[in-house]
Scaffold this active site. Sequence first.
Site, PDB file in Angstrom:
ATOM      1  N   ARG A 128       2.070 -12.148   0.326  1.00  0.00           N
ATOM      2  CA  ARG A 128       1.280 -12.333   0.800  1.00  0.00           C
ATOM      3  C   ARG A 128       0.736 -13.382   0.736  1.00  0.00           C
ATOM      4  NH1 ARG A 128      -1.438  -7.958   4.660  1.00  0.00           N
ATOM      5  NH2 ARG A 128       0.349  -6.048   3.856  1.00  0.00           N
ATOM      6  N   CYS A 147       2.044  -6.573  15.174  1.00  0.00           N
ATOM      7  CA  CYS A 147       1.584  -6.171  16.698  1.00  0.00           C
ATOM      8  C   CYS A 147       0.958  -7.296  16.948  1.00  0.00           C
ATOM      9  CB  CYS A 147       0.788  -5.239  16.890  1.00  0.00           C
ATOM     10  SG  CYS A 147       1.874  -3.499  17.575  1.00  0.00           S
ATOM     11  N   GLY A 148       1.248  -8.423  15.784  1.00  0.00           N
ATOM     12  CA  GLY A 148       0.444 -10.121  15.856  1.00  0.00           C
ATOM     13  C   GLY A 148      -1.016  -9.963  16.335  1.00  0.00           C
ATOM     14  N   GLY A 157      -4.257  -3.198  -1.029  1.00  0.00           N
ATOM     15  CA  GLY A 157      -5.014  -2.241  -0.301  1.00  0.00           C
ATOM     16  C   GLY A 157      -4.791  -1.723  -1.407  1.00  0.00           C
ATOM     17  N   TYR A 164      -1.699  -4.198  -6.282  1.00  0.00           N
ATOM     18  CA  TYR A 164      -1.464  -4.825  -4.874  1.00  0.00           C
ATOM     19  C   TYR A 164      -2.231  -4.444  -4.029  1.00  0.00           C
ATOM     20  CZ  TYR A 164       2.221  -7.373  -2.247  1.00  0.00           C
ATOM     21  OH  TYR A 164       1.994  -8.716  -1.157  1.00  0.00           O
ATOM     22  N   ASP A 211      -9.732  -8.584  10.267  1.00  0.00           N
ATOM     23  CA  ASP A 211      -9.079  -6.986  10.632  1.00  0.00           C
ATOM     24  C   ASP A 211     -10.267  -6.168  10.630  1.00  0.00           C
ATOM     25  OD1 ASP A 211      -6.337  -5.983   8.967  1.00  0.00           O
ATOM     26  OD2 ASP A 211      -7.792  -5.385   7.164  1.00  0.00           O
ATOM     27  N   ARG A 259       1.061  -1.326  -0.323  1.00  0.00           N
ATOM     28  CA  ARG A 259       0.126   0.001  -0.364  1.00  0.00           C
ATOM     29  C   ARG A 259       0.728   0.961  -0.168  1.00  0.00           C
ATOM     30  NH1 ARG A 259      -2.133   1.151   4.962  1.00  0.00           N
ATOM     31  NH2 ARG A 259      -1.398  -0.564   5.743  1.00  0.00           N
ATOM     32  N   HIS A 315     -10.332  -1.224  11.954  1.00  0.00           N
ATOM     33  CA  HIS A 315      -9.853  -1.496  12.056  1.00  0.00           C
ATOM     34  C   HIS A 315      -9.037  -2.903  12.788  1.00  0.00           C
ATOM     35  CE1 HIS A 315      -5.425  -1.718  10.582  1.00  0.00           C
ATOM     36  NE2 HIS A 315      -5.963  -2.702   9.422  1.00  0.00           N
ATOM     37  N   LYS A 344      -9.332  -2.081   2.590  1.00  0.00           N
ATOM     38  CA  LYS A 344      -9.122  -0.880   3.311  1.00  0.00           C
ATOM     39  C   LYS A 344      -9.804   0.987   2.371  1.00  0.00           C
ATOM     40  CE  LYS A 344      -5.910  -3.032   5.352  1.00  0.00           C
ATOM     41  NZ  LYS A 344      -6.365  -3.342   6.919  1.00  0.00           N
ATOM     42  N   THR A 403      -3.046 -11.107  13.604  1.00  0.00           N
ATOM     43  CA  THR A 403      -3.058 -12.186  12.792  1.00  0.00           C
ATOM     44  C   THR A 403      -3.395 -13.371  13.852  1.00  0.00           C
ATOM     45  OG1 THR A 403      -2.003 -11.090  11.000  1.00  0.00           O
ATOM     46  CG2 THR A 403      -2.822 -13.409  10.650  1.00  0.00           C
TER      47      THR A 403
HETATM   48  O1  SAT Z   1      -2.408  -4.160   1.323  1.00  0.00           O
HETATM   49  S1  SAT Z   1      -3.395  -3.523   2.518  1.00  0.00           S
HETATM   50  O2  SAT Z   1      -4.141  -2.680   2.528  1.00  0.00           O
HETATM   51  O3  SAT Z   1      -4.564  -4.881   2.153  1.00  0.00           O
HETATM   52  C1  SAT Z   1      -3.147  -4.955   4.209  1.00  0.00           C
HETATM   53  C2  SAT Z   1      -1.939  -3.960   4.413  1.00  0.00           C
HETATM   54  O4  SAT Z   1      -1.095  -3.035   3.992  1.00  0.00           O
HETATM   55  O5  SAT Z   1      -2.679  -3.297   5.494  1.00  0.00           O
HETATM   56 MN    MN Z   2      -4.947  -4.247   8.401  1.00  0.00          MN
END
Ligand code: SAT
Ligand code: MN
Length: 581
Positions: free
Chosen positions: A369, A256-257, A205, A203, A279, A68, A232, A212, A259
């Site tokens: 990803r 920060c963990g 987001g 790519y 998310d 992003r 978020h 997003k 996921t």
């Molecule tokens: O690329 S995304 O926006 O979907 C994920 C991120 O960067 O937080």
């Molecule tokens: Mn996110």
Amino acid sequence: MKGQELDAWLASMVSLLQPKEVVWVHGGEEEHQKVLQALVKEGVATPLNEKLRPNSFLFRSDPRDVARVESRTYICSDTQEEAGPTNHWMAPAEMKEKLLPLFKGVMQGRTLYVIPFAMGPLSSPFVKCGIQLSDSFYVVANMALMTHVGDKVLAKIKESSFVPCVHSVGAKGSDAKWPCDPEHLVVAHFPREREIWSYGSGYGGNALLGKKCLALRIASVLAKDEGWLAEHMLIVGITNPEGEKKYFLGSFPSACGKTNLALLTADLPGWKVETVGDDIAWIRPGKDGRLYAVNPEAGFFGVAPGTSWQSNPKAMETIARDTLFTNVALTSDNDVWWEGMGVVPKQPVINWLGETWDGKSKAAQPNSRFTVSIKRCPTVDPAWDSPEGVPISGILFGGRRSSRVPLVMESQDWTQGVLYGAALSSETTAAAEGAVGQLRHDPFAMLPFCGYHMGDYFAHWLSFAKLPNLPKIYVVNWFQKDSEGDYLWPGFGANTRVMKWIFERSKGEHEGKKTAVGLLPQEEEIDVKGLSLKEGAMKQLLAFDKDGWKEEAAELQNYFKRFGSHFPSALTMELDKWAKQ
Ligand code: SAT
Ligand code: MN
């Protein structure tokens, strides 16, 4: 835009974009498989080993198009004041003037895909639909996993409304495998018109506009107007050994963990954690005065590096098949590999650039990803697509803080909890931009995702204070270090112990100890059975650092100055209590 306006809008877009053909996305598994096969035929997707990772594919982006791009992401509200100090802003007319030449004729010689998509369960009164126009077949494949797409959505749109989303990878006339135009990249949101335009990137987001762009930036504006919250946040369901179940929300800045918590594997016997979302949460007050959350997404778009059977076994199970990988490495047995996967790859390895890996540089791009349907998650919550959402018993805010911020603390009221969100900050890691260990403010982890003035956003959060059955709000911090620089808390599965305290607090158990900044657990209230902790670790993890909090308050007072008169006085007053304790 109204459903009836769809045909006229599409006709005007076709005349702007000038594609060689227009193809509608109808949805369904058969179509998805055809899309993937076509991507293989074009040489854009590499099929992975059917035995090791069935129905999964590897994609490699242009190396300039890997994340992003916040510096090119705009909120085009009528005035700069409405966008606030945390967003890039451009006047709507000026932005349209910039966009039109970029989009004019950009799809010459290409196919325009029309993707009707829904964020949230289609049967939910809260669903929001969009139509994404895109010249990226990769985007079509990803949107099919991340959102609900196709004819059913289109039928819904025809009788209601949709958010127009115009996307092109740019680079008119390019025959590259991954066309993009990083020099002119722009992702523009029009909150009043409720429109999204994205140019130059294929790519994440930047290109999967439901995530997003719609579900956070545009939805945050809708939410403010309509009296709900677009956040978020992850959503998890936790069941205790007695079979009682409660749902929690968690907001964490990147690295920060988040996921790992969304897919937590409980390390206490009899406790179970299930995932509603990893998310984004859309949160609404129910008739009973409780807050209810839905996950507007249908899949995970997760960071691959660092995901391993140790750190996140449920994620590893989720991506065992039917997954799209982007910018990870390829092993000689045609499987994927990345740094921190905890296994030795079959050599020779092809790195994310498509070259033989030298064994020294990063084999996988750090922001590589996986895209996978949430239905592949072995512990997806049965209510993940419940139309009303799940009732919320607690909201967590967690950053990466090496000192001062305790393992967990609870706000004494909603206002203090909103201050927890506004005060959220995290120390930077090597993965983030800037120097390592610097404190970076990220209120509500929404800094790049709030579509309007963040001061007004804090006030919107405060406006919920009158609801009768609000969840409690918590700060958590898994990252405190001792004087030798070692982590005091094991994190990962052990975080179940903290969730247990929070779970039990929401039933009125535990007394804790009161401080000016919130309620901290007493040492014996956290179940540490079976954990190997350093001597005195719990004492430090749960210590109340009064002077530290005074410093924190002074630092926050300074940070909040940027929100000017939009900063709610209720939060100023609460923060004064921290400063003057
Ligand atoms: O690329 S995304 O926006 O979907 C994920 C991120 O960067 O937080
Ligand atoms: Mn996110």
